[in-house]
Design a protein around this motif. Structure first.
Motif, PDB file in Angstrom:
ATOM      1  N   MET A   1       0.853  -1.199   0.000  1.00  0.00           N
ATOM      2  CA  MET A   1       0.000   0.000   0.000  1.00  0.00           C
ATOM      3  C   MET A   1       0.883   1.242   0.000  1.00  0.00           C
ATOM      4  SD  MET A   1      -3.411  -1.014   0.832  1.00  0.00           S
ATOM      5  CE  MET A   1      -4.183  -0.602   2.379  1.00  0.00           C
ATOM      6  N   PRO A   2       1.309   1.641  -1.163  1.00  0.00           N
ATOM      7  CA  PRO A   2       2.325   2.697  -1.229  1.00  0.00           C
ATOM      8  C   PRO A   2       1.740   4.087  -0.998  1.00  0.00           C
ATOM      9  CG  PRO A   2       1.661   2.057  -3.435  1.00  0.00           C
ATOM     10  CD  PRO A   2       0.909   1.166  -2.490  1.00  0.00           C
ATOM     11  N   ASN A   3       2.529   4.927  -0.373  1.00  0.00           N
ATOM     12  CA  ASN A   3       2.220   6.346  -0.378  1.00  0.00           C
ATOM     13  C   ASN A   3       2.812   6.965  -1.632  1.00  0.00           C
ATOM     14  OD1 ASN A   3       0.912   6.145   2.017  1.00  0.00           O
ATOM     15  ND2 ASN A   3       2.540   7.084   3.248  1.00  0.00           N
ATOM     16  N   VAL A   4       2.033   7.836  -2.246  1.00  0.00           N
ATOM     17  CA  VAL A   4       2.465   8.496  -3.480  1.00  0.00           C
ATOM     18  C   VAL A   4       2.508  10.000  -3.220  1.00  0.00           C
ATOM     19  CG1 VAL A   4       1.951   8.897  -5.918  1.00  0.00           C
ATOM     20  CG2 VAL A   4       1.374   6.693  -4.870  1.00  0.00           C
ATOM     21  N   LEU A   5       3.618  10.624  -3.582  1.00  0.00           N
ATOM     22  CA  LEU A   5       3.769  12.074  -3.404  1.00  0.00           C
ATOM     23  C   LEU A   5       3.860  12.738  -4.778  1.00  0.00           C
ATOM     24  CD1 LEU A   5       4.276  14.520  -1.498  1.00  0.00           C
ATOM     25  CD2 LEU A   5       6.725  14.048  -1.747  1.00  0.00           C
ATOM     26  N   ILE A   6       3.000  13.722  -5.010  1.00  0.00           N
ATOM     27  CA  ILE A   6       3.035  14.473  -6.270  1.00  0.00           C
ATOM     28  C   ILE A   6       3.492  15.901  -5.987  1.00  0.00           C
ATOM     29  CG2 ILE A   6       1.659  15.372  -8.211  1.00  0.00           C
ATOM     30  CD1 ILE A   6       2.014  12.322  -8.306  1.00  0.00           C
ATOM     31  N   VAL A   7       4.451  16.359  -6.779  1.00  0.00           N
ATOM     32  CA  VAL A   7       4.959  17.717  -6.637  1.00  0.00           C
ATOM     33  C   VAL A   7       4.067  18.661  -7.437  1.00  0.00           C
ATOM     34  CG1 VAL A   7       6.940  19.242  -6.992  1.00  0.00           C
ATOM     35  CG2 VAL A   7       7.299  16.827  -6.381  1.00  0.00           C
ATOM     36  N   VAL A   8       3.574  19.685  -6.773  1.00  0.00           N
ATOM     37  CA  VAL A   8       2.648  20.642  -7.391  1.00  0.00           C
ATOM     38  C   VAL A   8       3.448  21.782  -8.020  1.00  0.00           C
ATOM     39  CG1 VAL A   8       0.777  22.283  -6.939  1.00  0.00           C
ATOM     40  CG2 VAL A   8       0.849  20.087  -5.717  1.00  0.00           C
ATOM     41  N   GLU A   9       3.040  22.153  -9.222  1.00  0.00           N
ATOM     42  CA  GLU A   9       3.729  23.247  -9.910  1.00  0.00           C
ATOM     43  C   GLU A   9       2.809  24.450 -10.065  1.00  0.00           C
ATOM     44  OE1 GLU A   9       5.266  22.211 -13.781  1.00  0.00           O
ATOM     45  OE2 GLU A   9       5.578  24.316 -14.289  1.00  0.00           O
ATOM     46  N   ALA A  10       3.352  25.624  -9.791  1.00  0.00           N
ATOM     47  CA  ALA A  10       2.614  26.870 -10.000  1.00  0.00           C
ATOM     48  C   ALA A  10       3.011  27.476 -11.331  1.00  0.00           C
ATOM     49  CB  ALA A  10       2.929  27.853  -8.879  1.00  0.00           C
ATOM     50  N   GLN A  11       2.099  28.232 -11.920  1.00  0.00           N
ATOM     51  CA  GLN A  11       2.444  29.053 -13.078  1.00  0.00           C
ATOM     52  C   GLN A  11       3.145  30.316 -12.563  1.00  0.00           C
ATOM     53  OE1 GLN A  11      -0.487  29.127 -16.335  1.00  0.00           O
ATOM     54  NE2 GLN A  11      -1.929  28.365 -14.817  1.00  0.00           N
ATOM     55  N   PRO A  12       3.768  31.087 -13.470  1.00  0.00           N
ATOM     56  CA  PRO A  12       4.460  32.291 -12.988  1.00  0.00           C
ATOM     57  C   PRO A  12       3.545  33.224 -12.177  1.00  0.00           C
ATOM     58  CG  PRO A  12       5.097  31.832 -15.244  1.00  0.00           C
ATOM     59  CD  PRO A  12       4.005  30.861 -14.896  1.00  0.00           C
ATOM     60  N   ASN A  13       2.232  33.201 -12.456  1.00  0.00           N
ATOM     61  CA  ASN A  13       1.330  34.079 -11.691  1.00  0.00           C
ATOM     62  C   ASN A  13       0.878  33.455 -10.373  1.00  0.00           C
ATOM     63  OD1 ASN A  13      -0.615  32.188 -12.284  1.00  0.00           O
ATOM     64  ND2 ASN A  13      -1.763  33.459 -13.702  1.00  0.00           N
ATOM     65  N   GLY A  14       1.397  32.280 -10.043  1.00  0.00           N
ATOM     66  CA  GLY A  14       1.099  31.657  -8.758  1.00  0.00           C
ATOM     67  C   GLY A  14      -0.041  30.660  -8.776  1.00  0.00           C
ATOM     68  N   SER A  15      -0.832  30.648  -9.868  1.00  0.00           N
ATOM     69  CA  SER A  15      -1.954  29.697  -9.917  1.00  0.00           C
ATOM     70  C   SER A  15      -1.461  28.313 -10.330  1.00  0.00           C
ATOM     71  CB  SER A  15      -3.024  30.208 -10.882  1.00  0.00           C
ATOM     72  OG  SER A  15      -2.505  30.213 -12.192  1.00  0.00           O
ATOM     73  N   LEU A  16      -2.341  27.330 -10.159  1.00  0.00           N
ATOM     74  CA  LEU A  16      -1.975  25.931 -10.414  1.00  0.00           C
ATOM     75  C   LEU A  16      -1.665  25.687 -11.889  1.00  0.00           C
ATOM     76  CD1 LEU A  16      -1.851  23.002  -9.257  1.00  0.00           C
ATOM     77  CD2 LEU A  16      -4.264  22.798  -9.888  1.00  0.00           C
ATOM     78  N   ARG A  17      -0.529  25.031 -12.172  1.00  0.00           N
ATOM     79  CA  ARG A  17      -0.245  24.562 -13.533  1.00  0.00           C
ATOM     80  C   ARG A  17      -1.117  23.339 -13.766  1.00  0.00           C
ATOM     81  NH1 ARG A  17       2.732  26.758 -17.630  1.00  0.00           N
ATOM     82  NH2 ARG A  17       4.561  27.174 -16.344  1.00  0.00           N
ATOM     83  N   LYS A  18      -1.965  23.393 -14.800  1.00  0.00           N
ATOM     84  CA  LYS A  18      -2.995  22.349 -14.973  1.00  0.00           C
ATOM     85  C   LYS A  18      -2.399  20.944 -15.123  1.00  0.00           C
ATOM     86  CE  LYS A  18      -7.065  24.808 -16.606  1.00  0.00           C
ATOM     87  NZ  LYS A  18      -7.042  25.786 -17.706  1.00  0.00           N
ATOM     88  N   ALA A  19      -1.208  20.854 -15.691  1.00  0.00           N
ATOM     89  CA  ALA A  19      -0.595  19.530 -15.884  1.00  0.00           C
ATOM     90  C   ALA A  19      -0.416  18.799 -14.555  1.00  0.00           C
ATOM     91  CB  ALA A  19       0.747  19.663 -16.600  1.00  0.00           C
ATOM     92  N   THR A  20      -0.365  19.547 -13.459  1.00  0.00           N
ATOM     93  CA  THR A  20      -0.278  18.913 -12.135  1.00  0.00           C
ATOM     94  C   THR A  20      -1.462  17.977 -11.901  1.00  0.00           C
ATOM     95  OG1 THR A  20       0.918  20.811 -11.219  1.00  0.00           O
ATOM     96  CG2 THR A  20      -0.176  19.368  -9.648  1.00  0.00           C
ATOM     97  N   LEU A  21      -2.642  18.360 -12.437  1.00  0.00           N
ATOM     98  CA  LEU A  21      -3.836  17.524 -12.240  1.00  0.00           C
ATOM     99  C   LEU A  21      -3.689  16.174 -12.943  1.00  0.00           C
ATOM    100  CD1 LEU A  21      -6.661  20.216 -12.634  1.00  0.00           C
ATOM    101  CD2 LEU A  21      -5.652  19.300 -10.529  1.00  0.00           C
ATOM    102  N   ASN A  22      -3.001  16.180 -14.090  1.00  0.00           N
ATOM    103  CA  ASN A  22      -2.750  14.914 -14.785  1.00  0.00           C
ATOM    104  C   ASN A  22      -1.768  14.052 -13.982  1.00  0.00           C
ATOM    105  OD1 ASN A  22      -2.808  17.352 -17.000  1.00  0.00           O
ATOM    106  ND2 ASN A  22      -4.179  15.672 -17.539  1.00  0.00           N
ATOM    107  N   ALA A  23      -0.805  14.706 -13.340  1.00  0.00           N
ATOM    108  CA  ALA A  23       0.148  13.969 -12.494  1.00  0.00           C
ATOM    109  C   ALA A  23      -0.578  13.380 -11.287  1.00  0.00           C
ATOM    110  CB  ALA A  23       1.286  14.889 -12.058  1.00  0.00           C
ATOM    111  N   LEU A  24      -1.518  14.142 -10.721  1.00  0.00           N
ATOM    112  CA  LEU A  24      -2.302  13.611  -9.590  1.00  0.00           C
ATOM    113  C   LEU A  24      -3.105  12.394 -10.032  1.00  0.00           C
ATOM    114  CD1 LEU A  24      -3.526  16.944  -7.950  1.00  0.00           C
ATOM    115  CD2 LEU A  24      -2.015  15.252  -6.885  1.00  0.00           C
ATOM    116  N   ALA A  25      -3.653  12.442 -11.257  1.00  0.00           N
ATOM    117  CA  ALA A  25      -4.415  11.297 -11.773  1.00  0.00           C
ATOM    118  C   ALA A  25      -3.513  10.077 -11.920  1.00  0.00           C
ATOM    119  CB  ALA A  25      -5.055  11.653 -13.110  1.00  0.00           C
ATOM    120  N   ALA A  26      -2.281  10.289 -12.366  1.00  0.00           N
ATOM    121  CA  ALA A  26      -1.332   9.163 -12.464  1.00  0.00           C
ATOM    122  C   ALA A  26      -1.063   8.591 -11.070  1.00  0.00           C
ATOM    123  CB  ALA A  26      -0.032   9.624 -13.130  1.00  0.00           C
ATOM    124  N   GLY A  27      -0.955   9.479 -10.080  1.00  0.00           N
ATOM    125  CA  GLY A  27      -0.757   9.031  -8.694  1.00  0.00           C
ATOM    126  C   GLY A  27      -1.938   8.194  -8.220  1.00  0.00           C
TER     127      GLY A  27
END
Lengths: 267, 320
Positions: free
Chosen positions: B1-27
């Motif tokens: 039962m592994p723990n999975v850690l995803i690194v979140v990326e911000a855009q230059p304006n500080g908001s969420l980089r959408k590709a992070t959501l795809n990484a979360l889905a892979a997790g």
């Protein structure tokens, strides 16, 4: 201040060759393949030579592989590198093994800069420079590029894109990032990895190719460097990428718009 | 039962980089295929709070929010210690991120710190927790098995769905470790300014190649009619005709829009690797034998300088 720069010259399949998985899925079809220096590494060799032309010093080129990689080491020597280090290793090796060998070489050679291709065009991993920087505790600037294009005067005059600060302690690097270009200063020693538009590598002239044959080429092994290269990443199978279904040719723009609107519903 | 850690990326304006959501889905896929485990995320920024609060809704158990001055600009040497710190603290077996330029820069450094092997640009998570990933510019898909204790990966965003909002996780603040010495300084960021949508997030992309001879007027006019992003082939960027940031391909941007229109692009394998997951592909090229036609749903053999204005007018007319 004269510079000592370590560069790499990985032997990879020429991208002009037809690369495909073999029917058993155990590797790629080897018949008819041609090989060359990883083009990103070639850009690294070129950049190192330009820096040394400007500041003085030497360029040391390293490669890991079977004796076949002498061809790539000799190419770097013909371009102008001073001497070569060959890590003799024929079997599989992963990014930890490669970075481990390069770390030991850096500890021994103590270069001011290690300039590596950002990735090699065979496994496309894009990792070794970053591993190397972390393990050495060095600064890193990946995806080095420049603001001028490859058609610019700066490029034609073979000006190095990497700039040393006036005190020679830091290097300024322009990097390709999402949305634009980022500029970093990295304290030397540092690892820089090259992107496509850093420079246009030179061609070697015949006398230089002849001269390269007599330049020093030192042989090492992972064991001699004290590195265990047992892979922790294994490619267990290879297959063809999923194919797109064959499309159609349309006779004119009207037919294209009709298809886009009524069949694909894309507009 | 592994723990999975995803690194979140911000855009230059500080908001969420959408590709992070795809990484979360892979997790989430890793956890589903392992039969259990916890999904964690880590945010590092000068002030990680707002982004952490945004991310906690995407099916994450805990968002670790590390706020520190040295995390501003997300430089690899500065943030790798804080990411590795959380990975170790939660005993993460898998640590991943989106394969954006930031992820490509940072994640291998984190992997090195964790003495982990890493698979880059994964395109699927298999039942046995091996990963598929493109090699040789996408000519071959390799299945890779990582045997290190901690396993790192980056995610090709176009190949995974985006994680959706599904209840609030917990935000835990922490003090991120700083690097041993200051070795990297941020000097500046020169943004490619454009009123058009971002290449990796656009619904439609219109790309030009060598066949444009550097004249992108018709490409841009069609893009604006469609509300599309503009892309380019490597040859175009190498020549300095368009900014590097617009390069579509294996070593540039990987895109998968609903509609991709390639004009004057021959279709080198490196370019195709960057756009072949697009839903519908249109190719316009003078050379009827150009390889781009092998991946195009609709091919038009002809002069792009004639076809693109016609296409723009016809689309305008079709919209009424």
């Amino acid at each position: 201040m004269p510079l000592k720069i370590l560069v790499t010259a990985k032997r990879v399949e020429d991208s002009e060759s037809k690369i495909r998985a073999n029917p058993a899925g155990t590797g790629i079809v080897l018949e008819g393949l041609k090989y060359k220096m990883n083009p990103f590494d070639e850009i690294g060799v070129e950049e190192a030579l330009r820096l040394v032309a400007k500041h003085g010093g030497e360029v040391v080129v390293a490669s890991i592989g079977s004796k076949d990689c002498h061809e790539q080491l000799r190419q770097a020597l013909a371009m102008g590198a001073t001497r070569a280090i060959w890590v003799n290793h024929a079997g599989p090796i992963d990014q930890l093994g490669v970075a481990g060998c390069l770390m030991k070489i850096c500890e021994r050679e103590k270069p001011n800069l290690a300039i590596l291709g950002k990735q090699s065009i065979d496994d496309d991993q894009n990792q070794v420079g970053q591993y190397l920087a972390e393990w050495l505790g060095w600064s890193q600037a990946t995806f080095a590029s420049k603001e001028e294009s490859l058609d610019s005067d700066a490029e034609k005059s073979k000006t190095p894109a990497l700039k040393l600060t006036a005190d020679g302690a830091w290097v300024t690097v322009v990097r390709e990032v999402d949305g634009g270009l980022e500029t970093l200063e990295c304290k030397l020693p540092a690892v820089v990895t090259t992107d496509l538009r850093l420079n246009q590598p030179r061609f070697s002239k015949l006398p230089d190719i002849m001269k390269a044959k007599t330049k020093p080429l030192e042989e090492l092994t992972p064991a001699a460097l004290g590195v265990d290269v047992t892979p922790q990443l294994t490619v267990t199978s290879m297959k063809a990428p999923p194919a797109r279904k064959a499309g159609i040719k349309v006779p004119d723009v009207a037919a294209l718009v009709d298809k886009l609107k009524n069949e694909a519903k894309a507009i | 039962m592994p723990n999975v850690l995803i690194v979140v990326e911000a855009q230059p304006n500080g908001s969420l980089r959408k590709a992070t959501l795809n990484a979360l889905a892979a997790g989430q896929q890793i956890i589903a295929k392992a039969g259990g485990g916890e999904l964690h995320a880590v945010v590092l920024a000068k002030d990680a709070g707002p982004l952490a609060n945004d991310v906690k809704q995407y099916g994450v158990k805990v968002v670790h929010a590390g706020s520190a001055a040295h995390c501003e600009n997300f430089l690899a040497q500065n943030v790798a210690p804080g990411i590795a710190q959380i990975a170790t603290q939660i005993g993460a077996e898998y640590v991943g991120c989106a394969a954006t330029q930031v992820g490509r820069d940072v994640m291998p450094r984190v992997a090195a710190r964790l003495k982990a092997a890493m698979a880059s640009e994964i395109t699927s998570v298999n039942a046995d927790l091996s990963f598929d990933r493109p090699m040789w510019a996408g000519a071959v898909i390799g299945t890779v098995k990582l045997s290190s204790k901690v396993k790192c990966f980056s995610v090709r965003a176009t190949e995974f769905p985006a994680a959706t909002a599904s209840g609030a996780g917990e935000v835990k603040a922490f003090t991120p470790e700083a690097p041993a010495s200051v070795g990297t300084k941020f000097v500046g960021f020169k943004e490619v300014k454009s009123a058009r949508p971002a290449l990796t997030e656009a619904r439609v992309v219109v790309s030009g190649g060598r066949g444009t001879k550097g004249d992108f007027k018709d490409i841009e006019a069609l893009a604006d009619e469609l509300g599309a992003a503009v892309g380019a082939s490597r040859a175009v960027c190498d020549a300095g005709w368009q900014p590097n940031d617009l390069q579509v391909g294996q070593t540039g941007k990987v895109v998968a829009p609903q509609l991709y229109i390639a004009a004057g692009i021959s279709g080198a394998i490196q370019h195709i690797a960057g756009m072949k997951s697009s839903k519908t592909i249109v190719a316009i090229n003078k050379d009827g034998d150009a390889p781009i036609f092998t991946v195009a749903d609709y091919g038009l053999v002809g002069d792009l300088f004639k076809a693109l204005p016609e296409l723009k007018a016809a689309i305008k007319a079709a919209k009424g």
